[in-house]
Design an enzyme around this catalytic site. Structure first.
Site, PDB file in Angstrom:
ATOM      1  N   ASP A  52      -2.962  14.102   7.286  1.00 36.64           N
ATOM      2  CA  ASP A  52      -2.545  12.784   6.793  1.00 36.64           C
ATOM      3  C   ASP A  52      -1.396  12.913   5.798  1.00 36.64           C
ATOM      4  O   ASP A  52      -1.614  12.822   4.593  1.00 36.64           O
ATOM      5  CB  ASP A  52      -3.766  12.106   6.127  1.00 36.64           C
ATOM      6  CG  ASP A  52      -3.485  10.683   5.712  1.00 36.64           C
ATOM      7  OD1 ASP A  52      -2.393  10.186   6.021  1.00 36.64           O
ATOM      8  OD2 ASP A  52      -4.366  10.068   5.076  1.00 36.64           O
ATOM      9  N   GLU A 111     -10.394   4.413   9.463  1.00 34.66           N
ATOM     10  CA  GLU A 111     -10.614   4.046   8.057  1.00 34.66           C
ATOM     11  C   GLU A 111     -11.167   2.627   7.914  1.00 34.66           C
ATOM     12  O   GLU A 111     -10.684   1.825   7.118  1.00 34.66           O
ATOM     13  CB  GLU A 111      -9.318   4.211   7.257  1.00 34.66           C
ATOM     14  CG  GLU A 111      -8.834   5.649   7.237  1.00 34.66           C
ATOM     15  CD  GLU A 111      -7.683   5.929   6.273  1.00 34.66           C
ATOM     16  OE1 GLU A 111      -6.855   5.029   6.094  1.00 34.66           O
ATOM     17  OE2 GLU A 111      -7.633   7.052   5.728  1.00 34.66           O
ATOM     18  N   GLU A 124       0.859  -1.191   0.000  1.00 32.04           N
ATOM     19  CA  GLU A 124       0.000   0.000   0.000  1.00 32.04           C
ATOM     20  C   GLU A 124       0.894   1.240   0.000  1.00 32.04           C
ATOM     21  O   GLU A 124       1.812   1.359   0.815  1.00 32.04           O
ATOM     22  CB  GLU A 124      -0.917  -0.014   1.234  1.00 32.04           C
ATOM     23  CG  GLU A 124      -1.876   1.161   1.249  1.00 32.04           C
ATOM     24  CD  GLU A 124      -3.160   0.896   2.038  1.00 32.04           C
ATOM     25  OE1 GLU A 124      -3.418  -0.257   2.433  1.00 32.04           O
ATOM     26  OE2 GLU A 124      -3.915   1.868   2.250  1.00 32.04           O
ATOM     27  N   ARG A 125       0.621   2.130  -0.940  1.00 34.64           N
ATOM     28  CA  ARG A 125       1.415   3.355  -1.114  1.00 34.64           C
ATOM     29  C   ARG A 125       2.898   3.044  -1.371  1.00 34.64           C
ATOM     30  O   ARG A 125       3.783   3.805  -0.959  1.00 34.64           O
ATOM     31  CB  ARG A 125       1.290   4.284   0.107  1.00 34.64           C
ATOM     32  CG  ARG A 125      -0.130   4.578   0.532  1.00 34.64           C
ATOM     33  CD  ARG A 125      -0.944   5.205  -0.560  1.00 34.64           C
ATOM     34  NE  ARG A 125      -2.338   5.394  -0.168  1.00 34.64           N
ATOM     35  CZ  ARG A 125      -3.292   5.734  -1.018  1.00 34.64           C
ATOM     36  NH1 ARG A 125      -3.035   5.898  -2.308  1.00 34.64           N
ATOM     37  NH2 ARG A 125      -4.517   5.913  -0.602  1.00 34.64           N
ATOM     38  N   GLU A 169       3.832   9.211  -0.820  1.00 40.79           N
ATOM     39  CA  GLU A 169       2.424   9.038  -1.186  1.00 40.79           C
ATOM     40  C   GLU A 169       1.833  10.297  -1.811  1.00 40.79           C
ATOM     41  O   GLU A 169       1.131  10.231  -2.823  1.00 40.79           O
ATOM     42  CB  GLU A 169       1.619   8.664   0.073  1.00 40.79           C
ATOM     43  CG  GLU A 169       0.122   8.618  -0.151  1.00 40.79           C
ATOM     44  CD  GLU A 169      -0.671   8.320   1.113  1.00 40.79           C
ATOM     45  OE1 GLU A 169      -0.064   8.007   2.154  1.00 40.79           O
ATOM     46  OE2 GLU A 169      -1.913   8.388   1.038  1.00 40.79           O
ATOM     47  N   HIS A 186      -4.479  18.476   0.976  1.00 39.91           N
ATOM     48  CA  HIS A 186      -5.466  17.459   0.621  1.00 39.91           C
ATOM     49  C   HIS A 186      -6.301  17.822  -0.606  1.00 39.91           C
ATOM     50  O   HIS A 186      -7.509  17.569  -0.658  1.00 39.91           O
ATOM     51  CB  HIS A 186      -6.395  17.183   1.814  1.00 39.91           C
ATOM     52  CG  HIS A 186      -6.769  15.730   1.933  1.00 39.91           C
ATOM     53  ND1 HIS A 186      -7.551  15.082   1.009  1.00 39.91           N
ATOM     54  CD2 HIS A 186      -6.454  14.793   2.863  1.00 39.91           C
ATOM     55  CE1 HIS A 186      -7.715  13.818   1.381  1.00 39.91           C
ATOM     56  NE2 HIS A 186      -7.040  13.609   2.488  1.00 39.91           N
ATOM     57  N   LYS A 213       0.986  10.680  13.854  1.00 39.19           N
ATOM     58  CA  LYS A 213       1.532  11.152  12.576  1.00 39.19           C
ATOM     59  C   LYS A 213       2.118  12.557  12.744  1.00 39.19           C
ATOM     60  O   LYS A 213       1.680  13.313  13.609  1.00 39.19           O
ATOM     61  CB  LYS A 213       0.446  11.180  11.495  1.00 39.19           C
ATOM     62  CG  LYS A 213       0.126   9.797  10.926  1.00 39.19           C
ATOM     63  CD  LYS A 213      -0.726   9.871   9.653  1.00 39.19           C
ATOM     64  CE  LYS A 213      -1.034   8.455   9.154  1.00 39.19           C
ATOM     65  NZ  LYS A 213      -1.815   8.400   7.910  1.00 39.19           N
TER      66      LYS A 213
HETATM   67  C1  GCV Z   1      -2.323   2.345   5.262  1.00 40.15           C
HETATM   68  C2  GCV Z   1      -3.654   7.320   4.379  1.00 40.15           C
HETATM   69  C3  GCV Z   1      -3.263   6.448   3.230  1.00 40.15           C
HETATM   70  C4  GCV Z   1      -3.674   5.012   3.454  1.00 40.15           C
HETATM   71  C5  GCV Z   1      -3.067   4.556   4.782  1.00 40.15           C
HETATM   72  C6  GCV Z   1      -3.581   5.467   5.872  1.00 40.15           C
HETATM   73  C7  GCV Z   1      -2.991   5.126   7.215  1.00 40.15           C
HETATM   74  O1  GCV Z   1      -5.032   7.479   4.433  1.00 40.15           O
HETATM   75  O2  GCV Z   1      -3.804   6.939   2.052  1.00 40.15           O
HETATM   76  O3  GCV Z   1      -3.219   4.239   2.390  1.00 40.15           O
HETATM   77  O4  GCV Z   1      -3.399   3.218   5.045  1.00 40.15           O
HETATM   78  O5  GCV Z   1      -3.194   6.784   5.582  1.00 40.15           O
HETATM   79  O6  GCV Z   1      -2.012   5.772   7.574  1.00 40.15           O
HETATM   80  O7  GCV Z   1      -3.489   4.260   7.886  1.00 40.15           O
END
Ligand code: GCV
Length: 703
Positions: free
Chosen positions: A385, A310, A186-187, A413, A537, A380
């Site tokens: 994000d 999410e 992912e990413r 990303e 964003h 984070k």
């Molecule tokens: C792993 C963002 C990214 C997602 C990621 C998420 C996270 O939304 O687009 O791909 O998921 O962050 O950090 O959990």
């Protein structure tokens, strides 16, 4: 075909003759090519003499192997590795406070005062012979010291009078892989996952060891193998055995394995009817699973958890808190000294939260002091994000009774994937140096991380199975820089860039100054051509590569550009002051006052915190609209300048990497230009402003 082969052969010979061998980026910054400066080479050879490493263990074997490989390569001769000192000079490694060798060099006391993983490098003269001592109370520290010593030669430093003491500031320095069991990442923009789950545990890709060497060389000591969007099967016995095999390869390099866990695992994997933390069976399931893991991986680090975020399951599914969930898992890990890294990356739909930036603080502040002692809250860098630029997250410094670790994103990303050159060290430095005012003026984010009961930092990895690991030869610099900064190094971004350049591209003065110059402003340039002045964003929702400022989805406004920039005919920006969402209120009063004040707010974060008229005049002398246009243009211009800079290195770096970077720069220019044009054109349809002279004609926004 025949002609082609001949040309290739001739080219290789020419390259070799000119000292430029064909390169594919695989060796990262651990290239160890022979030093070209003859005088320096001679001097180093005399000073190094031989390599003395006594004792036997997997880590000592790794140290021996690395010093042999590195010094033989750099000095252009097969360097002998011995257990007893024989020659006039030697590099001696000591990896314990009780070694006999240490008596010889008289460093016992000093060494005993060093913490775990710390090391010293000293030039010592003994009986008219010269020793360079690399010493640590631990084998891991000695390994870091050995890599440091190699770096001194790779970057052509004076090694005559060394008096170096190094100690990491943070205990856990981790790479998070968002890798899935099916090999996708992912990413990830550098091929497939490094971990070949279908081949494990029987087959071991030699790259696992190279990965471990790379991480250890910059002081990283942990790896989360799998995606935070975790599949319950990751914890199935078969997969744990595979993870155990990876742990075996990484262990000699001081790297502990961690896993992400799906909160619903007791149900989905264990077959229980609930994963409710108040249910004794669910708690038992975690205990048994954790015991099983430690029977396979005795130094297992712990779990990283994404819960109620999410769509992932979590304790709130049972009307319980993040602390309830984290503590259940922490209880299972505690007897083994494992930790839980519980992510604070949470937000709700815009029906609940008018400003998603506030959600993590709202949920986690009331839980301060309620987490078990082996739980980290992983925060984070910023409150949204991983945007190109964010203010620091308000939870840094605010959580006083909770261990907090920072989460950064190395993979690009939102910053051009593996196409764009974007050197992230300046972004991380900005984060670490941000003043939280948590204990009065001068309490930086890094200070708060260091003061945390448990200390740590994680970076989302940008490595995949591409030959050059990161997709772009320059993206390796971000892996490198993250490790150096996670260690707590006080080096400036420029110094890190210089180190990396010398090790990765060679020490030719023109190459070093040019690559360093390209890296220096590349992050700011990306911010400018994507989301300047605090915009955020406004990328398209799937790949996060291209711009999409003009959307407003009815059902999920929090995924639409408009939610974040709120541009209309009168103005632009997200009002996060007291007249708006009051997200500024989550910071210490001094920080809030600065961000909330139009005059005092840093221009880089202006539209993050303020909604202002297009004609509002900034300290730069430009109106907001003019400033936006000029910043978008400056970003594009920087990429053009990088193209010119790179072209000036033709013939000075190897052909393969030269061409690959050149092609990527062409794509970066298209990417940057597209962002500028799409965004400015969109904003122009909203504000009906005339195109500006600030922009070159071909790029001028049209009415
Ligand atoms: C792993 C963002 C990214 C997602 C990621 C998420 C996270 O939304 O687009 O791909 O998921 O962050 O950090 O959990």
């Amino acid at each position: 075909m025949r002609v082609q082969l001949n040309i290739t052969a001739v080219l290789s010979i020419l390259l070799l003759a000119g000292g430029l061998r064909a390169e594919d980026g695989h060796r990262l910054w651990l290239r160890y090519d022979q030093i070209q400066d003859r005088q320096l080479l001679k001097q180093y050879s005399l000073q190094v003499g031989e390599i003395v490493v006594a004792g036997d263990s997997p880590t000592l074997t790794a140290i021996r192997g690395e010093l042999h490989r590195g010094l033989s390569g750099l000095l252009g001769q097969d360097m002998s590795v011995v257990t007893n000192w024989k020659q006039k000079s030697a590099v001696m490694v000591i990896a314990s406070t009780n070694s006999l060798l240490m008596e010889t060099v008289g460093l016992r006391q000093e060494l005993a005062s060093l913490g775990d993983e710390a090391y010293l490098i000293r030039s010592v003269t003994k009986d008219n012979r010269l020793l360079t001592v690399v010493a640590s109370p631990t084998e891991a520290g000695a390994l870091y010291g050995a890599f440091h010593f190699l770096r001194l030669l790779q970057t052509q430093q004076n090694i005559s009078n060394l008096n170096i003491t190094e100690q990491p500031k943070l205990q856990r320095r981790i790479l998070d892989h968002w890798d899935n069991l099916d090999g996708t990442v992912e990413r990830g923009y550098a091929g497939k996952s490094l971990w070949k789950w279908s081949e494990l545990p029987g087959m071991l890709d030699p790259r696992y060891q190279d990965y471990a060497r790379a991480c250890a060389s910059i002081g990283l000591n942990g790896v989360v193998l799998n995606n935070v969007n975790a599949k319950p099967e990751q914890l199935a016995t078969d997969n744990l055995k595979k993870a155990a095999k990876l742990a075996e390869v990484l262990r000699p390099y001081g790297i502990r394995v961690y896993l992400t866990a799906n909160f619903a695992s007791p149900k989905k994997l264990g077959g229980l009817w609930t994963a409710n933390p108040t249910d004794p069976k669910a708690r038992r399931w975690w205990k048994d699973k954790v015991d099983e893991i430690y029977s396979l991986i005795p130094d297992f680090g712990g779990f990283l958890m994404k819960a109620n975020s999410e769509g992932q399951p979590g304790p709130q599914d049972y009307k319980l808190t993040h602390a309830d969930g984290a503590n259940m898992i922490a209880e299972a890990l505690a007897p083994h000294d494992g930790v839980v890294m519980w992510r604070a990356f949470v937000y709700n739909s815009s029906k609940v939260d008018k400003d998603r930036a506030k959600r993590a603080y709202l949920e986690f502040m009331p839980l301060d002091g309620k987490f078990a002692t082996n739980v980290f809250v992983q925060v984070k860098n910023g409150p949204i994000d991983f945007q190109p630029r964010e203010p620091f997250h308000p939870l840094f410094g605010a959580l006083k009774k909770t261990s907090v670790m920072a989460e950064c994103e190395i993979t690009q990303e939102n910053m051009g994937h593996s196409t764009d050159i974007v050197f992230l060290a300046p972004m991380w430095k900005e984060l670490f140096q941000s003043d939280t005012f948590a204990n009065g003026r001068g309490t930086t984010v890094m200070d708060t991380l260091e003061a945390s009961p448990l200390t740590g930092i994680a970076g989302v990895s940008n490595a995949g199975d591409d030959t050059n690991w990161c997709g772009h030869d320059f993206a390796q610099a971000n892996w490198y820089a993250f490790g150096r900064l996670a260690w707590g190094s006080n080096l400036s971004s420029d110094q890190i860039a210089e180190e990396w350049t010398r090790m990765t591209w060679g020490s030719d003065a023109k190459v070093v100054s040019t690559v360093e110059a390209m890296l220096r402003g590349s992050w700011e340039a990306c911010v400018n051509y994507e989301m300047p002045l605090g915009l955020h964003h406004i990328m398209e929702g799937g790949g996060h590569y291209d711009p999409k400022p003009g959307t407003l989805s009815r059902n999920t406004p929090e995924y639409s550009g408009w939610y974040y920039h709120k541009a209309d005919v009168k103005g632009i920006g997200f009002d996060r002051t007291a007249t708006g969402s009051d997200a500024v209120g989550q910071y210490a009063p001094e920080v809030a006052a600065r961000f909330a004040n139009l005059e005092a707010c840093p221009p880089e974060l202006f539209l993050w915190f303020h909604h202002v008229s297009w004609d509002y005049r900034l300290k730069t002398g430009h109106t907001v609209w003019e400033e936006l246009c000029s910043r978008y243009q400056a970003g594009v211009d920087y990429v053009k300048e990088m193209q010119v800079q790179w072209e000036s290195l033709r013939g000075k770096v190897d052909v393969d990497r030269f061409e690959s970077v050149q092609t990527k720069l062409e794509a970066q220019l298209r990417h940057a230009t597209n962002w500028r044009d799409v965004c400015l054109r969109y904003f122009q349809t909203v504000n009906h402003k005339q195109g500006l002279k600030l922009l070159a004609d071909e790029t001028q926004p049209k009415n």
